[in-house]
Design a protein around this motif. Structure first.
Motif, PDB file in Angstrom:
ATOM      1  N   UNK A 141      38.110 -14.415  48.381  1.00  0.00           N
ATOM      2  CA  UNK A 141      36.965 -13.791  47.710  1.00  0.00           C
ATOM      3  C   UNK A 141      36.441 -14.689  46.586  1.00  0.00           C
ATOM      4  N   UNK A 142      37.371 -15.229  45.824  1.00  0.00           N
ATOM      5  CA  UNK A 142      36.971 -16.107  44.719  1.00  0.00           C
ATOM      6  C   UNK A 142      36.212 -17.312  45.273  1.00  0.00           C
ATOM      7  N   UNK A 143      36.768 -17.848  46.353  1.00  0.00           N
ATOM      8  CA  UNK A 143      36.184 -19.031  46.963  1.00  0.00           C
ATOM      9  C   UNK A 143      34.747 -18.755  47.432  1.00  0.00           C
ATOM     10  N   UNK A 144      34.574 -17.616  48.111  1.00  0.00           N
ATOM     11  CA  UNK A 144      33.230 -17.258  48.572  1.00  0.00           C
ATOM     12  C   UNK A 144      32.302 -17.030  47.388  1.00  0.00           C
ATOM     13  N   UNK A 145      32.815 -16.383  46.364  1.00  0.00           N
ATOM     14  CA  UNK A 145      32.015 -16.129  45.171  1.00  0.00           C
ATOM     15  C   UNK A 145      31.510 -17.417  44.557  1.00  0.00           C
ATOM     16  N   UNK A 146      32.383 -18.408  44.522  1.00  0.00           N
ATOM     17  CA  UNK A 146      32.007 -19.694  43.942  1.00  0.00           C
ATOM     18  C   UNK A 146      30.903 -20.356  44.745  1.00  0.00           C
ATOM     19  N   UNK A 147      31.121 -20.426  46.063  1.00  0.00           N
ATOM     20  CA  UNK A 147      30.137 -21.080  46.932  1.00  0.00           C
ATOM     21  C   UNK A 147      28.792 -20.352  46.855  1.00  0.00           C
ATOM     22  N   UNK A 148      28.830 -19.017  46.908  1.00  0.00           N
ATOM     23  CA  UNK A 148      27.593 -18.238  46.865  1.00  0.00           C
ATOM     24  C   UNK A 148      26.880 -18.449  45.526  1.00  0.00           C
ATOM     25  N   UNK A 149      27.661 -18.461  44.451  1.00  0.00           N
ATOM     26  CA  UNK A 149      27.080 -18.666  43.124  1.00  0.00           C
ATOM     27  C   UNK A 149      26.393 -20.012  43.018  1.00  0.00           C
ATOM     28  N   UNK A 150      27.064 -21.033  43.546  1.00  0.00           N
ATOM     29  CA  UNK A 150      26.508 -22.383  43.529  1.00  0.00           C
ATOM     30  C   UNK A 150      25.191 -22.437  44.309  1.00  0.00           C
ATOM     31  N   UNK A 151      25.211 -21.786  45.472  1.00  0.00           N
ATOM     32  CA  UNK A 151      24.019 -21.777  46.326  1.00  0.00           C
ATOM     33  C   UNK A 151      22.837 -21.115  45.619  1.00  0.00           C
ATOM     34  N   UNK A 152      23.120 -19.974  44.981  1.00  0.00           N
ATOM     35  CA  UNK A 152      22.059 -19.242  44.289  1.00  0.00           C
ATOM     36  C   UNK A 152      21.454 -20.093  43.174  1.00  0.00           C
ATOM     37  N   UNK A 153      22.362 -20.729  42.443  1.00  0.00           N
ATOM     38  CA  UNK A 153      21.926 -21.571  41.338  1.00  0.00           C
ATOM     39  C   UNK A 153      21.026 -22.692  41.855  1.00  0.00           C
ATOM     40  N   UNK A 154      21.461 -23.273  42.974  1.00  0.00           N
ATOM     41  CA  UNK A 154      20.716 -24.386  43.576  1.00  0.00           C
ATOM     42  C   UNK A 154      19.333 -23.907  44.058  1.00  0.00           C
ATOM     43  N   UNK A 155      19.296 -22.734  44.666  1.00  0.00           N
ATOM     44  CA  UNK A 155      18.010 -22.192  45.130  1.00  0.00           C
ATOM     45  C   UNK A 155      17.062 -22.050  43.943  1.00  0.00           C
ATOM     46  N   UNK A 156      17.568 -21.456  42.872  1.00  0.00           N
ATOM     47  CA  UNK A 156      16.702 -21.233  41.709  1.00  0.00           C
ATOM     48  C   UNK A 156      16.261 -22.541  41.056  1.00  0.00           C
ATOM     49  N   UNK A 157      17.153 -23.516  41.036  1.00  0.00           N
ATOM     50  CA  UNK A 157      16.788 -24.843  40.530  1.00  0.00           C
ATOM     51  C   UNK A 157      15.651 -25.449  41.333  1.00  0.00           C
ATOM     52  N   UNK A 158      15.831 -25.411  42.660  1.00  0.00           N
ATOM     53  CA  UNK A 158      14.830 -26.015  43.549  1.00  0.00           C
ATOM     54  C   UNK A 158      13.480 -25.311  43.403  1.00  0.00           C
ATOM     55  N   UNK A 159      13.510 -23.987  43.221  1.00  0.00           N
ATOM     56  CA  UNK A 159      12.263 -23.251  43.000  1.00  0.00           C
ATOM     57  C   UNK A 159      11.538 -23.837  41.785  1.00  0.00           C
TER      58      UNK A 159
END
Ligand code: UTP
Ligand code: MN
Length: 488
Positions: free
Chosen positions: A46-64
């Motif tokens: 769960x922690x691992x998925x949380x980390x990856x998902x968090x990173x992805x979200x951050x990256x999406x918002x950055x790219x926006x």
């Protein structure tokens, strides 16, 4: 002995069932605990998925920001709700755009952002709605552009309901209910009915979540499904005052689950009649005798060519395979097209007087349509029945009287019907099949195009030639020894 059996048959059965029932409940609880321990992701996962998902979200918002686009990322689906099975590792990230943006701009900007986030490892999917698949940290990631609509009953693209589903489910699921969702998903997986993609035509994850909320636990969902009838209506938010109203809206659907965020939508729209019935039967069988195999069924045995030959012979039917290059379209387009084409061929064979016992489709780089005929050869003589007694038969008689194919008639048979007997022309199924494959009426569009470039027909034992492909051998083995998964 005999006397007691005669005196107390009722009591004996009642007691027998009661004892079995109690044993079942105890057994079931033990069983469900065991299943859960196998399918529930660990804390570390769960922690691992949380980390990856968090990173992805951050990256999406950055790219926006980088691309100067007014949009933001949102985690949805099972990863967001803690309802993913350990074996299914996918992360659904939606990119939400304002409603006023045009469809063209949404696709353009959505894909631009998704491409930049995904980098090189990506696959672009163009079904009804374009999105991008990538991999990150061992997870399959879907990056899906959508509209941030305020009213989910007025969506602008097919995926706009998902953020609303996310809010609806996550605000209602408790950790106990999450476990129950996992059990239900795994049960559906094991019985072969999980997945709302158009190949599977089963239950979606969201549907499993709604059913769990509705009934309160896995056991209660199964207990309810035990009694489900065709056209069963579940309306979580009571959007309709009477059940009949909801049923009328979706007259052909075997199960109607009104979407709590959009009453005009049946969440179970993709569910086939076959999978509905399979789930009901699975529930009945499971309640009778709970078993691990409902969750993890045995794989069908792969047959040897000799075994396949033997079984084809034993069945005594005529099996045809039509094989061709698989058109380059996404699975959600391919499988409906293969099914449509199969149905068109079956209809033509039936019209010509043949009878299809069973059929199947299979695809990877090659596609195969299997048609198994119980009647594949017909006599040359063919009866043409005239109109009923009160209806003028002049046209009917004139038409056939001068026909070159006439063998006998007009005459009246024992049932009082006016008949001609004419020559059939085609007495074998194969020429009909070939003719249908040249006409390609009511075929799937891309499948028709592929078939027009070339195809092969094999019949009977010749089909074994296709078994050079191991995946096809698996498919054919399962076809010939077909059984519900939990009976394997
Ligand atoms: P997914 O197919 O990824 O489902 O769709 P899921 O809920 O995450 O379940 P698994 O564990 O991956 O199998 C993501 C979201 O898309 C919407 C739902 O909102 C779902 O949460 N969706 C998908 C539907 O509404 N209906 C569908 O048939 C498929
Ligand atoms: Mn998912």
């Amino acid at each position: 002995m005999v006397k007691s059996r005669l005196t107390f048959p009722q009591e004996k059965t009642k007691l027998f069932y009661l004892r079995r029932q109690i044993l079942n409940w105890i057994e079931m609880d033990v069983l469900l605990k065991k299943v859960l321990s196998e399918v529930k992701p660990s804390k570390a996962e769960k922690t691992r998925l949380g980390k990856v998902a968090g990173k992805l979200l951050q990256r999406v918002n950055e790219v926006c920001k980088e691309l100067d686009v007014y949009a933001h990322g949102m985690l949805v689906g099972s990863a967001a709700r803690g309802t993913w099975l350990r074996s299914e590792r996918d992360i659904d990230i939606f990119i939400l755009f304002p409603e006023r943006l045009s469809r063209k701009k949404l696709e353009e900007k959505g894909l631009a952002i998704a491409r930049k986030v995904a980098g090189k490892v990506r696959k672009e999917q163009f079904a009804e709605h374009p999105y991008i698949k990538t991999r990150m940290g061992g997870f399959d990631v879907d990056l899906v552009p959508c509209y941030d609509v305020s009213n989910p009953a007025q969506i602008k693209s097919a995926v706009d309901r998902s953020p609303h589903h996310q809010r609806y489910i996550s605000s209602r699921l408790t950790s106990e209910l999450r476990d129950q969702v996992l059990l239900l998903k795994q049960f559906m997986m094991g019985t072969g009915v999980y997945g709302s993609d158009l190949k599977t035509q089963g239950f979606s994850g969201y549907l499993c979540e709604l059913l769990t909320l509705q009934y309160g636990s896995f056991k209660r969902v199964i207990g309810a499904a035990n009694h489900w009838e065709l056209g069963e209506v579940i309306d979580p938010e009571k959007a309709y005052s009477i059940e009949g109203e909801a049923r009328e809206l979706f007259p052909k659907d075997p199960l109607i689950v009104i979407d709590p965020v959009d009453p005009g939508r049946n969440v179970a729209a993709a569910l086939s009649l076959q999978n509905f019935a399979t789930f009901v039967r699975a529930s009945q069988d499971f309640l009778r005798k709970p078993d691990f195999r409902f969750f993890t069924p045995r794989k069908p045995r792969v047959l040897t060519p000799q075994e396949i030959r033997g079984l084809i012979k034993k069945r005594g039917t005529k099996i045809f395979s039509i094989s061709f290059t698989t058109p380059d379209v996404v699975p959600d387009m391919l499988y409906p097209q293969l099914l449509k084409t199969k149905r068109a061929l079956m209809a033509q064979l039936k019209d010509a007087g043949f009878r299809v016992l069973r059929s199947g489709i299979w695809a990877n780089n090659k596609s195969v349509i299997l048609l198994e005929l119980s009647i594949s050869k017909l006599p040359n003589v063919h009866a043409r029945v005239g109109p009923p007694l009160q209806v003028d038969a002049d046209d009917f008689v004139k038409k056939h009287l001068t026909s070159r194919r006439k063998l006998a008639g007009p005459f009246i048979d024992d049932d009082g019907r006016l008949l001609f007997e004419v020559e059939r022309g085609y007495t074998e199924a194969k020429p009909i099949l070939k003719w249908a494959l040249t006409q390609r009426v009511a075929f799937g569009k891309h499948v028709a195009r592929s078939i027009s470039k070339g195809y092969m027909i094999h019949e009977g034992e010749e089909i074994i030639k296709l078994c050079k492909n191991k995946e096809f051998t698996k498919f054919l083995s399962e076809y010939l020894t077909l059984r519900l998964p939990w009976y394997r």
